[in-house]
Design a protein around this motif. Structure first.
Motif, mmCIF file in Angstrom:
data_model
loop_
_atom_site.group_PDB
_atom_site.id
_atom_site.type_symbol
_atom_site.label_atom_id
_atom_site.label_comp_id
_atom_site.label_asym_id
_atom_site.label_seq_id
_atom_site.Cartn_x
_atom_site.Cartn_y
_atom_site.Cartn_z
ATOM 1 N N ASP A 66 0.833 -1.214 0.000
ATOM 2 C CA ASP A 66 0.000 0.000 0.000
ATOM 3 C C ASP A 66 0.863 1.257 0.000
ATOM 4 O O ASP A 66 0.563 2.228 -0.699
ATOM 5 C CB ASP A 66 -0.924 0.016 1.229
ATOM 6 C CG ASP A 66 -2.108 -0.928 1.076
ATOM 7 O OD1 ASP A 66 -2.375 -1.364 -0.062
ATOM 8 O OD2 ASP A 66 -2.756 -1.240 2.095
ATOM 9 N N GLY A 67 1.933 1.232 0.795
ATOM 10 C CA GLY A 67 2.824 2.387 0.880
ATOM 11 C C GLY A 67 3.487 2.695 -0.447
ATOM 12 O O GLY A 67 3.541 3.856 -0.883
ATOM 13 N N ILE A 68 3.983 1.650 -1.113
ATOM 14 C CA ILE A 68 4.660 1.840 -2.397
ATOM 15 C C ILE A 68 3.666 2.252 -3.475
ATOM 16 O O ILE A 68 3.954 3.114 -4.315
ATOM 17 C CB ILE A 68 5.412 0.546 -2.798
ATOM 18 C CG1 ILE A 68 6.588 0.318 -1.852
ATOM 19 C CG2 ILE A 68 5.900 0.626 -4.240
ATOM 20 C CD1 ILE A 68 7.339 -0.960 -2.092
ATOM 21 N N ARG A 69 2.468 1.658 -3.440
ATOM 22 C CA ARG A 69 1.428 2.018 -4.416
ATOM 23 C C ARG A 69 1.054 3.499 -4.278
ATOM 24 O O ARG A 69 0.965 4.226 -5.273
ATOM 25 C CB ARG A 69 0.191 1.147 -4.193
ATOM 26 C CG ARG A 69 -0.935 1.420 -5.188
ATOM 27 C CD ARG A 69 -2.198 0.656 -4.835
ATOM 28 N NE ARG A 69 -2.013 -0.779 -4.997
ATOM 29 C CZ ARG A 69 -2.126 -1.666 -4.003
ATOM 30 N NH1 ARG A 69 -2.380 -1.260 -2.770
ATOM 31 N NH2 ARG A 69 -1.965 -2.948 -4.237
ATOM 32 N N ASN A 70 0.845 3.941 -3.031
ATOM 33 C CA ASN A 70 0.481 5.348 -2.794
ATOM 34 C C ASN A 70 1.607 6.293 -3.194
ATOM 35 O O ASN A 70 1.370 7.359 -3.776
ATOM 36 C CB ASN A 70 0.123 5.557 -1.319
ATOM 37 C CG ASN A 70 -1.162 4.846 -0.940
ATOM 38 O OD1 ASN A 70 -2.014 4.591 -1.788
ATOM 39 N ND2 ASN A 70 -1.303 4.510 0.336
ATOM 40 N N GLU A 71 2.852 5.891 -2.883
ATOM 41 C CA GLU A 71 4.003 6.723 -3.244
ATOM 42 C C GLU A 71 4.139 6.837 -4.762
ATOM 43 O O GLU A 71 4.428 7.911 -5.295
ATOM 44 C CB GLU A 71 5.282 6.130 -2.642
ATOM 45 C CG GLU A 71 6.517 6.965 -2.898
ATOM 46 C CD GLU A 71 7.779 6.356 -2.306
ATOM 47 O OE1 GLU A 71 8.793 7.070 -2.208
ATOM 48 O OE2 GLU A 71 7.757 5.152 -1.959
ATOM 49 N N SER A 72 3.908 5.715 -5.465
ATOM 50 C CA SER A 72 3.986 5.708 -6.927
ATOM 51 C C SER A 72 2.955 6.659 -7.520
ATOM 52 O O SER A 72 3.267 7.479 -8.396
ATOM 53 C CB SER A 72 3.755 4.291 -7.458
ATOM 54 O OG SER A 72 3.644 4.286 -8.868
ATOM 55 N N GLN A 73 1.714 6.571 -7.031
ATOM 56 C CA GLN A 73 0.645 7.422 -7.549
ATOM 57 C C GLN A 73 0.924 8.898 -7.257
ATOM 58 O O GLN A 73 0.763 9.760 -8.133
ATOM 59 C CB GLN A 73 -0.698 7.017 -6.918
ATOM 60 C CG GLN A 73 -1.900 7.736 -7.490
ATOM 61 C CD GLN A 73 -2.174 7.387 -8.950
ATOM 62 O OE1 GLN A 73 -1.828 6.310 -9.421
ATOM 63 N NE2 GLN A 73 -2.801 8.320 -9.678
ATOM 64 N N THR A 74 1.401 9.188 -6.050
ATOM 65 C CA THR A 74 1.711 10.573 -5.676
ATOM 66 C C THR A 74 2.837 11.132 -6.534
ATOM 67 O O THR A 74 2.775 12.272 -7.024
ATOM 68 C CB THR A 74 2.110 10.649 -4.189
ATOM 69 O OG1 THR A 74 1.013 10.203 -3.390
ATOM 70 C CG2 THR A 74 2.470 12.077 -3.790
ATOM 71 N N ASN A 75 3.890 10.322 -6.734
ATOM 72 C CA ASN A 75 5.024 10.767 -7.556
ATOM 73 C C ASN A 75 4.602 11.030 -8.998
ATOM 74 O O ASN A 75 5.070 11.980 -9.632
ATOM 75 C CB ASN A 75 6.146 9.739 -7.517
ATOM 76 C CG ASN A 75 6.910 9.745 -6.211
ATOM 77 O OD1 ASN A 75 6.876 10.741 -5.469
ATOM 78 N ND2 ASN A 75 7.598 8.665 -5.895
ATOM 79 N N LEU A 76 3.701 10.189 -9.515
ATOM 80 C CA LEU A 76 3.211 10.395 -10.885
ATOM 81 C C LEU A 76 2.374 11.667 -10.991
ATOM 82 O O LEU A 76 2.483 12.421 -11.969
ATOM 83 C CB LEU A 76 2.392 9.190 -11.346
ATOM 84 C CG LEU A 76 3.178 7.966 -11.817
ATOM 85 C CD1 LEU A 76 2.253 6.775 -12.015
ATOM 86 C CD2 LEU A 76 3.930 8.262 -13.115
ATOM 87 N N GLU A 77 1.548 11.928 -9.973
ATOM 88 C CA GLU A 77 0.738 13.144 -9.985
ATOM 89 C C GLU A 77 1.625 14.390 -9.899
ATOM 90 O O GLU A 77 1.375 15.390 -10.582
ATOM 91 C CB GLU A 77 -0.272 13.100 -8.836
ATOM 92 C CG GLU A 77 -1.388 12.081 -9.065
ATOM 93 C CD GLU A 77 -2.241 11.846 -7.836
ATOM 94 O OE1 GLU A 77 -1.991 12.505 -6.795
ATOM 95 O OE2 GLU A 77 -3.157 10.995 -7.905
ATOM 96 N N ASN A 78 2.673 14.317 -9.075
ATOM 97 C CA ASN A 78 3.624 15.435 -8.981
ATOM 98 C C ASN A 78 4.362 15.634 -10.298
ATOM 99 O O ASN A 78 4.594 16.770 -10.739
ATOM 100 C CB ASN A 78 4.627 15.187 -7.853
ATOM 101 C CG ASN A 78 3.989 15.274 -6.477
ATOM 102 O OD1 ASN A 78 2.932 15.889 -6.309
ATOM 103 N ND2 ASN A 78 4.618 14.650 -5.489
ATOM 104 N N LEU A 79 4.734 14.500 -10.932
ATOM 105 C CA LEU A 79 5.396 14.566 -12.236
ATOM 106 C C LEU A 79 4.484 15.221 -13.267
ATOM 107 O O LEU A 79 4.922 16.069 -14.058
ATOM 108 C CB LEU A 79 5.790 13.161 -12.689
ATOM 109 C CG LEU A 79 6.340 13.020 -14.117
ATOM 110 C CD1 LEU A 79 7.649 13.796 -14.281
ATOM 111 C CD2 LEU A 79 6.554 11.543 -14.471
#
Length: 282
Positions: A59-72
């Protein structure tokens, strides 16, 4: 409209490739798919020591991935507020190669653009492991961009060939579109000690000529048996901006994808490599 896949590990090298793509295709109506595949990051996570923490870490990695993509995506919109561009983000619990193949097929991707290296940025290798895997196993053309490379207006493209491969029209048309945007000259280079072509080679040469009819094309020959060395010298002597090669059995690129050969020659890879996979897709 072009559809372009941009895999990212959020490193500087992958961001450089993204900036290159945004600038290179600024005159084209383009859909960009920014993709992060995080399965390997999950399995390599230092806190994954038992099944008990499996879901929490995932869950942590999934959320981090989604957040990083949104920031990108927010950063990309600032860099390139281009009305010709449409942006999508894809976060996937999958391997890079599997997800890239799924997206290439499902979204009918024309081209994958990525850096030659990712986070590792080891200086003694030409391709990082992720780029190497995509070049070898994903059935879609790949444009690999060296770190810090910024020349997005190529004037001279090198296309080495032995004329033995029956090329796919879609992939040669992609080369034609990329070259036409910047009025690039394409040098089709045949490296052989013999100038005589077989009937198969003649037919493939005609096919290349017909498919690239909208471009300025020079058909050249170098009298040599040393393929890699000849290509490397040609790049330097002719100020080549992009090299395009077809990755298939018995091709120049397949021979050079073995690390010992690439490290020896480096292909002068201070320039982008357009690898056409010769895959059969619609």
């Amino acid at each position: 409209m072009l559809s372009i896949l941009l895999p990212t590990d959020f490193s500087e090298n992958s961001m450089n490739a993204i900036k290159y793509a945004l600038e290179f295709f600024k005159y084209q109506k383009t859909q960009f798919y920014f993709m992060h595949a995080y399965q390997n990051e999950f399995y390599d996570h230092e806190e994954l020591i038992s099944r008990d923490v499996f879901e929490d870490i995932l869950d942590g990695i999934r959320n981090e991935s989604q957040t990083n993509l949104e920031n990108l995506l927010n950063k990309v919109k600032e860099i390139a507020p281009n009305p010709r561009f449409t942006y999508h983000i894809i976060s996937a619990y999958n391997t890079l190669v599997e997800e890239a193949n799924l997206i290439a097929e499902g979204k009918n991707i024309d081209l994958i653009v990525m850096g030659t290296k990712g986070k590792s940025d080891e200086r003694h290798i030409v391709f990082g492991s992720h780029t190497f895997q995509v070049l070898k196993y994903v059935e879609c053309p790949v444009l690999a961009i060296p770190a810090n490379y910024t020349n997005t207006q190529p004037k001279h493209i090198l296309f080495p060939t032995n004329y033995l491969i029956p090329y796919k029209r879609r992939e040669l048309k992609l080369l034609s579109v990329l070259a036409k945007s910047y009025r690039s000259v394409i040098d089709v280079l045949y490296i052989s000690k013999s100038s005589k072509l077989s009937i198969r080679q003649e037919d493939n040469q005609v096919f290349i000529n017909d498919t690239l009819c909208d471009n300025e094309v020079n058909f050249c020959q170098e009298d040599s048996k040393k393929i890699a060395e000849t290509i490397k010298n040609y790049i330097k002597e002719k100020n080549i901006d992009i090299i395009t090669m077809v990755n298939t059995q018995h091709s120049f690129l397949e021979d050079m994808l073995f690390p010992s050969i690439i490290d020896k020659v480096s292909l002068g890879l201070e320039i982008p490599l357009l690898a056409m996979q010769n895959a059969t897709r619609n």
